[in-house]
Structures are given as C-alpha cells and as structure tokens.
Enzyme design. Structure first.
Site, PDB file in Angstrom:
ATOM      1  N   CYS A  79      39.405  44.824  37.113  1.00  0.00           N
ATOM      2  CA  CYS A  79      38.878  43.683  37.872  1.00  0.00           C
ATOM      3  C   CYS A  79      37.885  44.163  38.933  1.00  0.00           C
ATOM      4  CB  CYS A  79      40.012  42.853  38.466  1.00  0.00           C
ATOM      5  SG  CYS A  79      39.457  41.225  39.042  1.00  0.00           S
ATOM      6  N   HIS A 183      42.268  41.279  33.651  1.00  0.00           N
ATOM      7  CA  HIS A 183      43.492  41.982  34.048  1.00  0.00           C
ATOM      8  C   HIS A 183      44.330  42.302  32.813  1.00  0.00           C
ATOM      9  CE1 HIS A 183      43.402  41.486  38.486  1.00  0.00           C
ATOM     10  NE2 HIS A 183      42.680  40.415  38.207  1.00  0.00           N
ATOM     11  N   GLU A 185      47.011  43.966  32.700  1.00  0.00           N
ATOM     12  CA  GLU A 185      48.430  43.877  33.056  1.00  0.00           C
ATOM     13  C   GLU A 185      48.946  42.447  33.048  1.00  0.00           C
ATOM     14  OE1 GLU A 185      46.422  43.174  37.017  1.00  0.00           O
ATOM     15  OE2 GLU A 185      45.997  44.268  35.164  1.00  0.00           O
TER      16      GLU A 185
END
Length: 205
Positions: A79, A183, A185
């Site tokens: 990001c 992102h 994750e």
C-alpha cells in the site's frame, strides 16, 4: 527470517499474522541493524505519505530501508509501502520518498460517481511472467484502500494494473524489489498466495 519494518503503521499486526499463517518466520522491528540482518523485509503502510516519511526519518530507518534494497535481498512494499518507493506524492509535495523507482503518485480523480478513497475489491490485470503473481488465476480480486495512485515511469516494472476511473499501476517488481498498492494481507486466499510467492522468492525457490 522476514523483518516487518515498524514505523507505527496500523496494519503491522495483520501483515505479521498473515505471514505467520502461511508458515513464515517474521519479526516486527524498527531497529536498523536487525532490519539489515534479515533475509527479507516488508514495508507495510497506511496513513499519509508525509507523516510516514517523517516517521521513517524520526526512527532512523529510512536509510536502513534503502540500504536493504540496495543489498539485493527481497523487499516487499504494501500500500503506502509501494508509494514510498517513488520520489514523492501529490499528497505531501515537500516529503521525499525513497526514490528507488521513477513515477508519480497523484490523487484519484473524483468523477464518474466514484468514491474517494478507493475502498474495496477490484480485479487485476496481471503481467505475464510476474514472480509475485506466480500460480494466480487471471483477473484475481484483491482489496484496496487508497486515495492516491501510481503511474510508473517505466512500464517494465509494472506487474499488475487495475482500473478505478483511471488506470492504476497496482503492483511493481524489479530484481529484488516488489510492491503492491492493494493489501495482500486483507485479500483472502489470493493475497496469501502472493505473500507465499514473496516468501518463496526470499528462500530462493
């Protein structure tokens, strides 16, 4: 061992949790020496470009990040961690990024009924041969949260694009440096596979 560079970003723990979930040994640190001795490093990021640059400088880890990249060991920006690899951002004109790559970071145009920040799931157009996206199906959906976007100077480094009113360079990779605007994750199984690909690269697989 993967060093997660800690300058106070809010998504540090979610990145750490995701890496541990896929079996990676990792640790969170803002110690320059520990960063430089790691096998690979991740620079997560949320917040404003200028505040993040100030934090990197305040904690004395800006040079460590640059030196780590120059060492040739695998490095992943996430990001804002992608945006920091470039010289600067329209968001904070006086703040200097790491300047690893050339390109511009500008605000997503507020038009066509699009909401800013861009928040949610978008599909990717993946470049053939990308190591970061190895084994991932075409046009996967990943999770974005951002108001500013990258236009890379060299098209050779762009590993994936998405579209949100404009064409957005959503991932870059060159040699040992990788980065995603989205992102991983927070991007489900696809994001975990991307992180696993990075971990495999770090382990020489």
């Amino acid at each position: 061992m993967i060093a997660i560079i800690d300058y106070g970003a809010g998504n540090i723990q979610s990145v750490s949790k995701a890496l541990r979930h896929i079996g990676c040994d990792c640790f969170v640190t803002r110690d320059s020496e520990k960063i430089l001795t790691a096998d690979s490093a991740v620079l997560p990021g949320v917040g404003s470009f200028g505040d993040t640059v100030d934090s990197l400088n305040r904690f004395g880890i800006r040079d460590a990040a640059v030196d780590f990249i120059k060492s040739g060991k695998p490095f992943l920006g996430i990001c804002l961690g992608l945006q920091l690899l470039f010289p600067g951002s329209e968001e904070s004109p006086d703040a200097q990024g790491l300047g690893i790559f050339g390109g511009t970071i500008t605000k997503i145009p507020n038009g066509e009924g699009l909401k800013i920040p861009h928040m949610g799931w978008n599909s990717l157009d993946i470049k053939k041969g990308s190591r970061l996206f190895k084994g991932i199906e075409e046009h996967p959906y990943v999770y974005f949260v951002h108001s500013y976007y990258l236009t890379a100077q060299s098209r050779d480094i762009v590993a994936a694009q998405t579209h949100y009113g404009v064409a957005i360079d959503a991932a870059v990779e060159q040699d040992n440096v990788f980065a995603t605007q989205f992102h991983p994750e927070k991007s489900g199984d696809t994001g975990l596979r991307i992180l696993k690909n990075f971990a495999d690269i770090a382990e020489g697989r």
